[in-house]
Motif scaffolding. Structure first.
Motif, PDB file in Angstrom:
ATOM      1  N   ALA A  97       4.586  -5.973   2.151  1.00 23.06           N
ATOM      2  CA  ALA A  97       5.176  -4.742   2.686  1.00 23.06           C
ATOM      3  C   ALA A  97       6.445  -4.312   1.971  1.00 23.06           C
ATOM      4  O   ALA A  97       7.169  -3.477   2.474  1.00 23.06           O
ATOM      5  N   TRP A 115       2.845  -0.340   8.647  1.00 24.46           N
ATOM      6  CA  TRP A 115       2.517  -1.620   9.244  1.00 24.46           C
ATOM      7  C   TRP A 115       2.963  -1.595  10.694  1.00 24.46           C
ATOM      8  O   TRP A 115       3.965  -0.977  11.033  1.00 24.46           O
ATOM      9  N   GLU A 121       5.145 -12.619  15.661  1.00 25.22           N
ATOM     10  CA  GLU A 121       5.484 -11.774  14.524  1.00 25.22           C
ATOM     11  C   GLU A 121       4.275 -11.537  13.623  1.00 25.22           C
ATOM     12  O   GLU A 121       4.331 -11.736  12.411  1.00 25.22           O
ATOM     13  N   THR A 122       3.170 -11.098  14.226  1.00 28.00           N
ATOM     14  CA  THR A 122       1.975 -10.770  13.454  1.00 28.00           C
ATOM     15  C   THR A 122       1.913  -9.268  13.222  1.00 28.00           C
ATOM     16  O   THR A 122       2.144  -8.472  14.134  1.00 28.00           O
ATOM     17  N   TRP A 123       1.613  -8.898  11.985  1.00 28.55           N
ATOM     18  CA  TRP A 123       1.583  -7.505  11.555  1.00 28.55           C
ATOM     19  C   TRP A 123       0.184  -7.116  11.104  1.00 28.55           C
ATOM     20  O   TRP A 123      -0.571  -7.961  10.637  1.00 28.55           O
ATOM     21  N   SER A 124      -0.111  -5.829  11.183  1.00 28.34           N
ATOM     22  CA  SER A 124      -1.348  -5.275  10.637  1.00 28.34           C
ATOM     23  C   SER A 124      -1.025  -3.988   9.901  1.00 28.34           C
ATOM     24  O   SER A 124      -0.180  -3.203  10.358  1.00 28.34           O
ATOM     25  N   MET A 148       3.602  -4.188  14.220  1.00 26.48           N
ATOM     26  CA  MET A 148       3.651  -5.540  14.766  1.00 26.48           C
ATOM     27  C   MET A 148       2.848  -5.564  16.066  1.00 26.48           C
ATOM     28  O   MET A 148       3.112  -4.790  16.974  1.00 26.48           O
ATOM     29  N   PRO A 175       5.908  -8.156   7.085  1.00 23.90           N
ATOM     30  CA  PRO A 175       4.491  -8.314   6.769  1.00 23.90           C
ATOM     31  C   PRO A 175       4.293  -8.627   5.288  1.00 23.90           C
ATOM     32  O   PRO A 175       5.038  -8.134   4.444  1.00 23.90           O
ATOM     33  N   SER A 176       3.309  -9.441   5.004  1.00 33.00           N
ATOM     34  CA  SER A 176       3.003  -9.815   3.630  1.00 33.00           C
ATOM     35  C   SER A 176       2.615  -8.563   2.838  1.00 33.00           C
ATOM     36  O   SER A 176       1.770  -7.793   3.258  1.00 33.00           O
ATOM     37  N   THR A 213      10.184 -11.829  10.483  1.00 31.29           N
ATOM     38  CA  THR A 213       9.317 -11.959   9.317  1.00 31.29           C
ATOM     39  C   THR A 213       8.705 -10.607   8.979  1.00 31.29           C
ATOM     40  O   THR A 213       8.172  -9.924   9.852  1.00 31.29           O
TER      41      THR A 213
END
Length: 153
Positions: free
Chosen positions: A91, A122, A130-133, A124, A88-89, A86
């Motif tokens: 990106a 970004w 699968e969390t992104w910042s 992970m 990142p939103s 996934t």
């Protein structure tokens, strides 16, 4: 091509893929550098362009494909299985590149916003979830900025 280390066995592996739309040929092979012999690997679910660079993070090789749509592909080097990752939103930029940043998967993407060119990076944080910042957003220069030697430094 991709190169990385299987985190379970510690073995380095090279992956090569060949795609040909005209003849519909897909070939994927993997090399265990300890054995020194190529063997067939199930091809990825979609084509990865030959100019796409890869990166290895925590035992998986990653490629980002931007056309016809953005996809992030991973190959687990121990299980030798493909999976989609996934993104990142927000990106999806003009261009993207994957990288290993302090042993974490990073995605650098260029954007145009408010007549400026930006790069956003970004990272992970939790591969299982699968969390992104977003860790950096850097303004490169205004779109009308001249890239020549006439501007004093």
């Amino acid at each position: 091509m991709g190169f990385g280390k299987d985190n379970i066995t510690g073995i380095y592996k090279i992956v090569r893929m060949c795609f040909n739309d005209h003849w519909k040929i897909q070939r994927c092979e993997i090399l265990d550098v300890n054995i020194g012999r190529w063997r067939r690997l199930r091809p990825p679910p979609y084509e990865v362009k030959f100019r796409r660079k890869s990166t290895c993070v925590n035992g998986s090789i990653y490629w980002i494909e931007v056309t016809p749509r953005y996809k992030l592909l991973a190959l687990n080097l121990h299980k030798e299985k493909w999976r989609d990752v996934t993104l990142p939103s927000g990106a999806l930029g003009t261009s993207c590149q994957v990288a290993n940043l302090e042993n974490r998967l990073a995605l650098a993407a260029t954007y145009i916003e408010n007549h400026h060119w930006y790069v956003k990076i970004w990272c992970m944080h939790a591969p299982e979830e699968e969390t992104w910042s977003l860790i950096y957003s850097i303004s490169l220069f205004p779109l009308q900025h001249r890239l020549d030697n006439s501007i004093p430094l």
